[in-house]
Scaffold this active site. Structure first.
Site, PDB file in Angstrom:
ATOM      1  N   ASP A 130       0.872  -1.176   0.000  1.00 35.13           N
ATOM      2  CA  ASP A 130       0.000   0.000   0.000  1.00 35.13           C
ATOM      3  C   ASP A 130       0.909   1.226   0.000  1.00 35.13           C
ATOM      4  O   ASP A 130       2.123   1.121   0.198  1.00 35.13           O
ATOM      5  CB  ASP A 130      -0.884  -0.019   1.266  1.00 35.13           C
ATOM      6  CG  ASP A 130      -1.782   1.214   1.369  1.00 35.13           C
ATOM      7  OD1 ASP A 130      -2.455   1.550   0.377  1.00 35.13           O
ATOM      8  OD2 ASP A 130      -1.813   1.853   2.437  1.00 35.13           O
ATOM      9  N   SER A 131       0.306   2.389  -0.170  1.00 40.01           N
ATOM     10  CA  SER A 131       1.076   3.630  -0.095  1.00 40.01           C
ATOM     11  C   SER A 131       1.587   3.870   1.325  1.00 40.01           C
ATOM     12  O   SER A 131       2.540   4.611   1.518  1.00 40.01           O
ATOM     13  CB  SER A 131       0.191   4.801  -0.487  1.00 40.01           C
ATOM     14  OG  SER A 131      -0.951   4.821   0.353  1.00 40.01           O
ATOM     15  N   CYS A 161      -4.190  -1.575  -1.955  1.00 42.90           N
ATOM     16  CA  CYS A 161      -4.377  -0.135  -2.123  1.00 42.90           C
ATOM     17  C   CYS A 161      -5.236   0.056  -3.370  1.00 42.90           C
ATOM     18  O   CYS A 161      -4.903  -0.485  -4.440  1.00 42.90           O
ATOM     19  CB  CYS A 161      -3.008   0.517  -2.319  1.00 42.90           C
ATOM     20  SG  CYS A 161      -3.083   2.260  -2.777  1.00 42.90           S
ATOM     21  N   GLU A 206      -4.607   9.275   8.575  1.00 39.18           N
ATOM     22  CA  GLU A 206      -3.173   9.097   8.860  1.00 39.18           C
ATOM     23  C   GLU A 206      -2.760   9.869  10.113  1.00 39.18           C
ATOM     24  O   GLU A 206      -1.877   9.460  10.845  1.00 39.18           O
ATOM     25  CB  GLU A 206      -2.323   9.572   7.669  1.00 39.18           C
ATOM     26  CG  GLU A 206      -2.350   8.660   6.470  1.00 39.18           C
ATOM     27  CD  GLU A 206      -1.415   7.455   6.596  1.00 39.18           C
ATOM     28  OE1 GLU A 206      -0.545   7.457   7.466  1.00 39.18           O
ATOM     29  OE2 GLU A 206      -1.597   6.508   5.793  1.00 39.18           O
ATOM     30  N   CYS A 231     -11.100   2.679  -0.522  1.00 43.80           N
ATOM     31  CA  CYS A 231      -9.772   3.098  -0.071  1.00 43.80           C
ATOM     32  C   CYS A 231      -9.499   2.288   1.188  1.00 43.80           C
ATOM     33  O   CYS A 231     -10.372   2.185   2.060  1.00 43.80           O
ATOM     34  CB  CYS A 231      -9.759   4.591   0.245  1.00 43.80           C
ATOM     35  SG  CYS A 231      -8.199   5.129   1.002  1.00 43.80           S
ATOM     36  N   HIS A 280      -7.804   2.842   3.675  1.00 39.43           N
ATOM     37  CA  HIS A 280      -7.783   3.582   4.944  1.00 39.43           C
ATOM     38  C   HIS A 280      -9.176   3.650   5.592  1.00 39.43           C
ATOM     39  O   HIS A 280      -9.306   3.803   6.795  1.00 39.43           O
ATOM     40  CB  HIS A 280      -7.320   5.026   4.723  1.00 39.43           C
ATOM     41  CG  HIS A 280      -5.839   5.179   4.568  1.00 39.43           C
ATOM     42  ND1 HIS A 280      -5.154   4.688   3.498  1.00 39.43           N
ATOM     43  CD2 HIS A 280      -4.928   5.794   5.372  1.00 39.43           C
ATOM     44  CE1 HIS A 280      -3.872   4.996   3.626  1.00 39.43           C
ATOM     45  NE2 HIS A 280      -3.708   5.663   4.763  1.00 39.43           N
TER      46      HIS A 280
HETATM   47  N1  DGL Z   1      -4.823   3.314   0.837  1.00 34.29           N
HETATM   48  C1  DGL Z   1      -4.870   3.969  -0.445  1.00 34.29           C
HETATM   49  C2  DGL Z   1      -6.043   3.437  -1.260  1.00 34.29           C
HETATM   50  O1  DGL Z   1      -6.621   2.403  -0.940  1.00 34.29           O
HETATM   51  C3  DGL Z   1      -5.035   5.460  -0.385  1.00 34.29           C
HETATM   52  C4  DGL Z   1      -4.029   6.226   0.330  1.00 34.29           C
HETATM   53  C5  DGL Z   1      -3.258   7.184  -0.523  1.00 34.29           C
HETATM   54  O2  DGL Z   1      -3.814   8.125  -1.118  1.00 34.29           O
HETATM   55  O3  DGL Z   1      -2.078   6.975  -0.575  1.00 34.29           O
HETATM   56  O4  DGL Z   1      -6.385   4.063  -2.240  1.00 34.29           O
END
Ligand code: DGL
Length: 282
Positions: free
Chosen positions: A23-24, A86, A167, A199, A201
């Site tokens: 993931d990012s 992600c 975050e 997403c 998150h």
């Molecule tokens: N966790 C990433 C996703 O599922 C998003 C976070 C980011 O923008 O880096 O898209």
């Protein structure tokens, strides 16, 4: 018979290999947590590209370059399956990663399992989706949902403030309720039967979102569906890790290390996690 033994030896060795995930940042740990709960004998190698967070505002070309570099590392760790945990990277780089990885590992995106679920459970209904700018602007969910031809009417909205808010650990409070409420009150999401949290998150604010809808809308996060898809793939290919009395030693890498990331990982993974710094570009 002597001919069966080598095949068996090879498949047991393959099954013992880890599942790679990336993931990012630490958002993908919500998917890793679901995989670890469903498949407790699987060892996970996780990469959080914290040096390049957020992916949601990056160009497709940049996300593709990061994803390939990360997959290189995961292949060097002999991962049998790579889960792109992600949505932004799944939207921007899934096809390229699959081509790059080739037959060395199977690649699973977080998008396809939830799209399949929409086709089965929400045919002929109106469904909302929230995600990063990259995910929403790529239109990849819409294309895949339309390809199902199941009459799912998908309405998407980019909600870029949510990742930095999460975050920062800034949720479960009244200001984040206001931000979430303002997004969800957007006319684009009117009259929906379900909302996809596109997403990784967002599972951390799922309760707040569910509270906003007070039971009128199903709130769908992909973690469990993706964990189930990982299990089906491994089971179908004889690649489920053998049961062991000792829990697997997961490994967590980040491309940029800060103490606050290490502290937040506990919230995302629901247990103590030690992050190892692994710079992608030296
Ligand atoms: N966790 C990433 C996703 O599922 C998003 C976070 C980011 O923008 O880096 O898209």
């Amino acid at each position: 018979m002597t001919t069966a033994a080598p095949t068996l030896a090879v498949s047991v060795a393959l099954a013992a290999r880890p599942i790679g995930m990336f993931d990012s940042g630490i958002g993908g740990l919500t998917v890793a947590r679901a995989v670890a709960q469903r498949l407790p004998h699987e060892r996970i190698v996780y990469f959080g590209d914290t040096a390049h967070l957020p992916y949601g505002d990056k160009s497709t070309a940049a996300i593709q370059a990061y994803s390939i570099k990360i997959c290189d590392l995961l292949l060097r760790q002999h991962c049998k399956l790579i889960v792109i945990a992600c949505n932004s990277a799944s939207a921007a780089a899934y096809e390229l990663v699959r081509e790059y990885v080739g037959s060395k590992a199977q690649v699973l995106s977080v998008i396809d399992p939830i799209v399949a679920h929409l086709g089965q459970a929400y045919a002929g209904r109106r469904v909302g989706l929230i995600g990063t700018k990259q995910t929403v602007n790529s239109n990849v969910y819409k294309k895949k949902v339309d390809d199902l031809d199941a009459g799912v009417d998908l309405q998407s909205l980019a909600t870029p403030l949510l990742v930095p808010m999460i975050e920062e650990g800034f949720f479960r409070n009244s200001i984040s309720d206001d931000i979430i409420g303002t997004y969800l009150g957007n006319p684009a999401l009117a009259d929906i039967d379900a909302l996809v949290l596109a997403c990784t998150h967002y599972p951390l604010i799922k309760e707040q979102i569910a509270r906003f809808y007070a039971g009128r809308v199903d709130v769908l996060d992909a973690s469990d569906v993706v964990a189930a898809a990982a299990e089906s793939y491994l089971a179908a290919h004889g690649l489920l890790a053998p049961a062991s009395a000792t829990p697997p030693a997961h490994h967590f890498y980040v491309s940029d290390f800060t103490r606050s990331f290490e502290e937040s990982t506990r919230i995302f993974f629901e247990q103590e996690v030690h992050l190892e710094h692994y710079p992608l570009w030296e």
